[in-house]
Write an enzyme that holds these catalytic residues in place. Structure first.
Site, PDB file in Angstrom:
ATOM      1  N   SER A  76       0.797  -1.242   0.000  1.00  0.00           N
ATOM      2  CA  SER A  76       0.000   0.000   0.000  1.00  0.00           C
ATOM      3  C   SER A  76       0.819   1.277   0.000  1.00  0.00           C
ATOM      4  CB  SER A  76      -0.948   0.017   1.196  1.00  0.00           C
ATOM      5  OG  SER A  76      -2.031  -0.865   0.982  1.00  0.00           O
ATOM      6  N   LYS A  79       0.535   3.433  -3.036  1.00  0.00           N
ATOM      7  CA  LYS A  79      -0.599   4.333  -3.276  1.00  0.00           C
ATOM      8  C   LYS A  79      -0.163   5.792  -3.324  1.00  0.00           C
ATOM      9  CE  LYS A  79      -3.734   1.177  -0.857  1.00  0.00           C
ATOM     10  NZ  LYS A  79      -4.487   0.928   0.390  1.00  0.00           N
ATOM     11  N   TYR A 201      -3.145  -2.411 -10.431  1.00  0.00           N
ATOM     12  CA  TYR A 201      -3.120  -2.135  -8.986  1.00  0.00           C
ATOM     13  C   TYR A 201      -2.345  -3.220  -8.244  1.00  0.00           C
ATOM     14  CZ  TYR A 201      -4.743  -1.626  -4.180  1.00  0.00           C
ATOM     15  OH  TYR A 201      -4.800  -1.504  -2.814  1.00  0.00           O
ATOM     16  N   TYR A 253      -4.097   4.768   7.756  1.00  0.00           N
ATOM     17  CA  TYR A 253      -5.416   4.153   7.890  1.00  0.00           C
ATOM     18  C   TYR A 253      -6.158   4.743   9.088  1.00  0.00           C
ATOM     19  CZ  TYR A 253      -3.298   0.876   4.618  1.00  0.00           C
ATOM     20  OH  TYR A 253      -2.651   0.310   3.550  1.00  0.00           O
ATOM     21  N   VAL A 271       0.916  -3.375   4.276  1.00  0.00           N
ATOM     22  CA  VAL A 271       0.846  -4.655   4.974  1.00  0.00           C
ATOM     23  C   VAL A 271       2.086  -5.512   4.748  1.00  0.00           C
ATOM     24  CG1 VAL A 271      -1.666  -4.712   5.063  1.00  0.00           C
ATOM     25  CG2 VAL A 271      -0.477  -5.715   3.094  1.00  0.00           C
TER      26      VAL A 271
END
Length: 325
Positions: A76, A79, A201, A253, A271
């Site tokens: 992630s 991103k 992705y 998050y 993660v």
């Protein structure tokens, strides 16, 4: 925002850097809290003992300790950089029609959209990241992937590769992300072939990095988008404030508020167990430790960044006068 540091300032503070990193590494090496990410089968195979910390300053000095050459997939953290590429491809106003910038207290993989606008809440959760990835330009899947890999090359200073086993693992088990994509297709937030968007992705999440790469990428953001070692412009400097803003408010998050309160600099976790943190005009921080807390953030990584922020006086709103850097 702090003023750029000069070389004399760096010489004063650089000597203690490695000592601090070694101290933190020794302090948290025995930390056993957390669990490996097991919803992606390949990530569940990672050695939980791996641990590394790296700092790259804006003038290109590198300080690292632990398993800093160990390779892993960026997950992630990608991103952040895909969002920057989408901003370059379309500009801020258009990207805002597809992806919002509001924090959310929900999990990173929640299947929700803003009830009024139907947009994903922000580009740091899965829904927003999938929408962001769909905005990356290219005449086909191969060109879009090549543009993503070249983007990572500019940030890290070395060629980027995709871990095919991790990509395949994510692709075969990514049913929740497919549900998110179909929901966004229904509301017109993505308009390309869903499987092609998801493949890109999953591929961007499976790009192979090490801890030094993370710190270099963070340092590039801290250095107005310029890689501090190669001197190459990785992203237009006008987009840095947008990238760092969503990192600051959304990058950790549903821990983002507490992170902003205690650490106080833009950051992004994944993660994989990686965390990047950006001290604008000063340095980039990379930490890797695959044991995660319940929110999906590296347990050791959070603790290390909390201490680095306190010891080096990195919190953006610290007015105590105790800044070490």
């Amino acid at each position: 925002m702090a003023n750029p540091v000069n070389s004399e300032d760096l010489e004063i503070v650089s000597a203690p850097f490695l000592a601090v990193l070694n101290e933190l590494y020794s302090k948290y090496k025995s930390q056993r809290e957390g669990k490996l990410a097991n919803y992606i089968p390949e990530l569940a195979k990672v050695n939980p003992e791996l641990f590394s910390i790296c700092i790259v300053t804006v003038d290109g000095q590198i300080y690292q300790v632990g398993d800093y050459q160990q390779q892993f997939t960026i997950q992630s953290i990608s991103k952040v950089f895909a969002y920057g590429l989408a901003l370059e491809d379309h500009g801020r106003d258009y990207v805002l029609t597809r992806v919002g910038v509001e924090p959310t207290g929900d999990a990173f993989n929640a299947i929700i959209l803003d009830e009024q606008s139907k947009r994903p809440y922000n580009p740091m959760v899965n829904a927003g990241a999938i929408a962001t990835t769909s905005l990356i330009k290219g005449s086909g899947a191969t060109e879009r992937l090549n543009r993503v890999l070249d983007m990572f090359r500019r940030y890290t200073g070395r060629d980027a590769l995709v871990d095919i086993s991790v990509f395949t693992s994510e692709r075969s088990t990514g049913h929740r992300n497919r549900a998110i994509a179909h929901l966004m297709l229904n509301f017109g937030m993505i308009d390309q072939n869903i499987e092609e968007v998801l493949d890109l992705y999953f591929q961007q999440c499976a790009v192979i990095v090490n801890c030094q790469d993370l710190a270099m990428m963070a340092a590039t953001l801290a250095n107005k988008g310029i890689n501090p070692v190669t001197g190459e412009q990785a992203v237009d400097s006008r987009h840095i404030k947008d990238i760092l803003s969503v990192m600051y408010t959304c990058g950790m998050y549903n821990f983002s508020g507490e992170w902003a309160y205690t650490v106080g600099i833009p950051a992004k976790s994944g993660v994989c167990g990686g965390i990047i943190a950006v001290a604008p005009h000063k340095m980039g921080i990379g930490v890797f430790s695959p044991l995660l807390d319940v929110r999906g953030n590296s347990v050791r990584g959070v603790k290390v960044c909390e201490e680095l922020s306190r010891r080096l006086g990195l919190h953006l709103f610290d007015c105590s006068g105790d800044t070490k850097f």
